[in-house]
Design a protein around this motif. Structure first.
Motif, PDB file in Angstrom:
ATOM      1  N   VAL A 167      -3.975   0.929   3.158  1.00  0.00           N
ATOM      2  CA  VAL A 167      -5.000   0.401   2.252  1.00  0.00           C
ATOM      3  C   VAL A 167      -6.394   0.816   2.728  1.00  0.00           C
ATOM      4  O   VAL A 167      -7.254   1.221   1.930  1.00  0.00           O
ATOM      5  CB  VAL A 167      -4.880  -1.142   2.155  1.00  0.00           C
ATOM      6  N   LYS A 168      -6.620   0.732   4.033  1.00  0.00           N
ATOM      7  CA  LYS A 168      -7.913   1.141   4.590  1.00  0.00           C
ATOM      8  C   LYS A 168      -8.149   2.632   4.363  1.00  0.00           C
ATOM      9  O   LYS A 168      -9.240   3.059   3.955  1.00  0.00           O
ATOM     10  CB  LYS A 168      -7.954   0.824   6.085  1.00  0.00           C
ATOM     11  N   ALA A 176     -13.610   2.370  -4.004  1.00  0.00           N
ATOM     12  CA  ALA A 176     -13.300   0.981  -4.381  1.00  0.00           C
ATOM     13  C   ALA A 176     -12.563   0.944  -5.720  1.00  0.00           C
ATOM     14  O   ALA A 176     -13.159   0.700  -6.771  1.00  0.00           O
ATOM     15  CB  ALA A 176     -14.576   0.158  -4.450  1.00  0.00           C
ATOM     16  N   ARG A 177     -11.268   1.170  -5.673  1.00  0.00           N
ATOM     17  CA  ARG A 177     -10.449   1.139  -6.896  1.00  0.00           C
ATOM     18  C   ARG A 177      -9.610  -0.127  -6.954  1.00  0.00           C
ATOM     19  O   ARG A 177      -9.226  -0.693  -5.928  1.00  0.00           O
ATOM     20  CB  ARG A 177      -9.514   2.341  -6.936  1.00  0.00           C
ATOM     21  N   PRO A 198     -10.962  -1.276  -0.191  1.00  0.00           N
ATOM     22  CA  PRO A 198      -9.881  -1.395   0.800  1.00  0.00           C
ATOM     23  C   PRO A 198      -9.644  -2.839   1.246  1.00  0.00           C
ATOM     24  O   PRO A 198      -9.152  -3.066   2.337  1.00  0.00           O
ATOM     25  CB  PRO A 198     -10.444  -0.567   1.960  1.00  0.00           C
ATOM     26  N   ASP A 199     -10.011  -3.802   0.383  1.00  0.00           N
ATOM     27  CA  ASP A 199     -10.038  -5.207   0.803  1.00  0.00           C
ATOM     28  C   ASP A 199      -8.750  -5.943   0.485  1.00  0.00           C
ATOM     29  O   ASP A 199      -8.680  -6.742  -0.458  1.00  0.00           O
ATOM     30  CB  ASP A 199     -11.231  -5.927   0.147  1.00  0.00           C
ATOM     31  N   LEU A 200      -7.709  -5.682   1.266  1.00  0.00           N
ATOM     32  CA  LEU A 200      -6.454  -6.413   1.113  1.00  0.00           C
ATOM     33  C   LEU A 200      -6.704  -7.878   1.469  1.00  0.00           C
ATOM     34  O   LEU A 200      -7.225  -8.177   2.547  1.00  0.00           O
ATOM     35  CB  LEU A 200      -5.394  -5.830   2.044  1.00  0.00           C
ATOM     36  N   PRO A 201      -6.380  -8.822   0.584  1.00  0.00           N
ATOM     37  CA  PRO A 201      -6.667 -10.231   0.849  1.00  0.00           C
ATOM     38  C   PRO A 201      -5.994 -10.744   2.115  1.00  0.00           C
ATOM     39  O   PRO A 201      -4.896 -10.295   2.470  1.00  0.00           O
ATOM     40  CB  PRO A 201      -6.095 -10.945  -0.392  1.00  0.00           C
ATOM     41  N   VAL A 211       5.521  -1.716  -2.780  1.00  0.00           N
ATOM     42  CA  VAL A 211       4.993  -0.605  -3.571  1.00  0.00           C
ATOM     43  C   VAL A 211       3.515  -0.897  -3.807  1.00  0.00           C
ATOM     44  O   VAL A 211       3.144  -2.014  -4.166  1.00  0.00           O
ATOM     45  CB  VAL A 211       5.716  -0.467  -4.925  1.00  0.00           C
ATOM     46  N   LEU A 212       2.681   0.110  -3.590  1.00  0.00           N
ATOM     47  CA  LEU A 212       1.245  -0.034  -3.815  1.00  0.00           C
ATOM     48  C   LEU A 212       0.860   0.775  -5.044  1.00  0.00           C
ATOM     49  O   LEU A 212       1.097   1.986  -5.105  1.00  0.00           O
ATOM     50  CB  LEU A 212       0.467   0.458  -2.589  1.00  0.00           C
ATOM     51  N   VAL A 213       0.280   0.102  -6.020  1.00  0.00           N
ATOM     52  CA  VAL A 213      -0.131   0.751  -7.267  1.00  0.00           C
ATOM     53  C   VAL A 213      -1.658   0.787  -7.296  1.00  0.00           C
ATOM     54  O   VAL A 213      -2.305  -0.239  -7.092  1.00  0.00           O
ATOM     55  CB  VAL A 213       0.415  -0.010  -8.493  1.00  0.00           C
ATOM     56  N   VAL A 214      -2.217   1.965  -7.529  1.00  0.00           N
ATOM     57  CA  VAL A 214      -3.673   2.151  -7.431  1.00  0.00           C
ATOM     58  C   VAL A 214      -4.215   2.764  -8.719  1.00  0.00           C
ATOM     59  O   VAL A 214      -3.615   3.683  -9.295  1.00  0.00           O
ATOM     60  CB  VAL A 214      -4.029   3.065  -6.238  1.00  0.00           C
ATOM     61  N   ASP A 215      -5.349   2.251  -9.149  1.00  0.00           N
ATOM     62  CA  ASP A 215      -5.993   2.739 -10.362  1.00  0.00           C
ATOM     63  C   ASP A 215      -6.335   4.223 -10.244  1.00  0.00           C
ATOM     64  O   ASP A 215      -6.640   4.714  -9.155  1.00  0.00           O
ATOM     65  CB  ASP A 215      -7.281   1.945 -10.583  1.00  0.00           C
TER      66      ASP A 215
END
Length: 268
Positions: A167-168, A176-177, A198-201, A211-215
């Motif tokens: 994520v980072k 910043a997506r 990159p701000d994973l809560p 699974v990581l889905v990104v805009d």
């Protein structure tokens, strides 16, 4: 709960036991075409009431369906074949459910990437499966370079011990997506965590299959238009366009005539 049920694309035997069970126990089944779906439902002895749910009427009926779910109804959504939302109706409804804090899940999919895309709520009209990123930084950079400017939704497989670093890294490379971490698909602790790279809560459970889905990227032309005219033009030349096509592209991006761009470049 809304159940987004994957149905066979051809052979009627290509359906999961759970999908049949969900369709049988639902209060109503939303069908892209009730006549088409009647063949599948009859084949499995499913007598649940059906209701038409077509793309052109999605916006009009989304609130009503959300109200029914709020009242405790169990509703299944199917398309004529395959996975709803992927070039099929359903996206408007799931957007409405997220807006109102109502749950939905996917049933019957054998592909984590497609299930995660549907659960994420990201654009499902155009998407690209990237898979696992390489471990070595140089290899990783080469992969990301290929997809960084793609305007389609990106789907990554990620191991739990790599998620924070991934994520980072994606935040550094893509900016910043909007993103969504989908974990434990179809299991008891299924979860979809939406955030901005990159701000994973904090407090997210980093266990199980992920699974990581990104805009997708913003319009590339809009981003290039923030550059100076010369730099903008040079970028297209570097990408392999001839001078004439580069002029056209810069003029299009900036919303001006080719002659104006040509005059500015020649003055330099």
């Amino acid at each position: 709960m809304l159940y987004i049920v994957v149905t066979p694309i051809g052979n009627l035997g290509d359906i999961t036991y759970r999908a049949v069970e969900v369709l049988k126990k639902a209060d109503v089944i939303l069908c892209e075409d009730t006549r088409h779906s009647a063949v599948l439902l009859a084949h499995y002895g499913i007598t649940t009431p059906t209701r038409s749910y077509e793309k052109w009427s999605e916006a009009r009926v989304a609130d009503r369906i959300a109200d029914e779910l709020s009242d405790g109804k169990e509703i299944a959504l199917i398309s004529d074949a395959g996975t709803p939302l992927v070039s099929d109706p359903g996206k408007v409804l799931t957007d409405k459910l997220r807006e109102r804090g109502l749950p939905y899940t996917v049933v019957g999919s054998g592909c984590a990437a497609i299930s995660a895309l549907v659960l994420s709520g990201m654009d499902s009209g155009s998407f690209c499966f990237v898979g696992f990123l390489p471990e070595k930084n140089a290899d990783r950079a080469r992969v990301i370079e290929k997809f960084a400017d793609l305007q389609s939704t990106l789907i990554f497989y990620v191991a739990p011990h790599d998620i924070e670093d991934t994520v980072k890294y994606l935040g550094e490379k893509l900016g910043a997506r909007k993103a969504c971490l989908v974990r434990e698909i179809s299991k008891m602790y299924e979860e979809s965590v939406r955030f901005t790279l990159p701000d994973l809560p904090e407090g997210v459970t980093l266990k199980g299959e992920m699974v990581l889905v990104v805009d997708g990227a913003e319009n590339v032309g809009s981003r290039l238009a923030a550059l100076g005219v010369e730099e903008h033009y040079a970028k297209y030349i570097a990408d392999g366009l001839c001078e004439k096509d580069a002029l056209k592209a810069v003029a299009r991006d900036r919303g001006v005539s080719k002659s104006e761009i040509y005059a500015q470049i020649k003055r330099k």
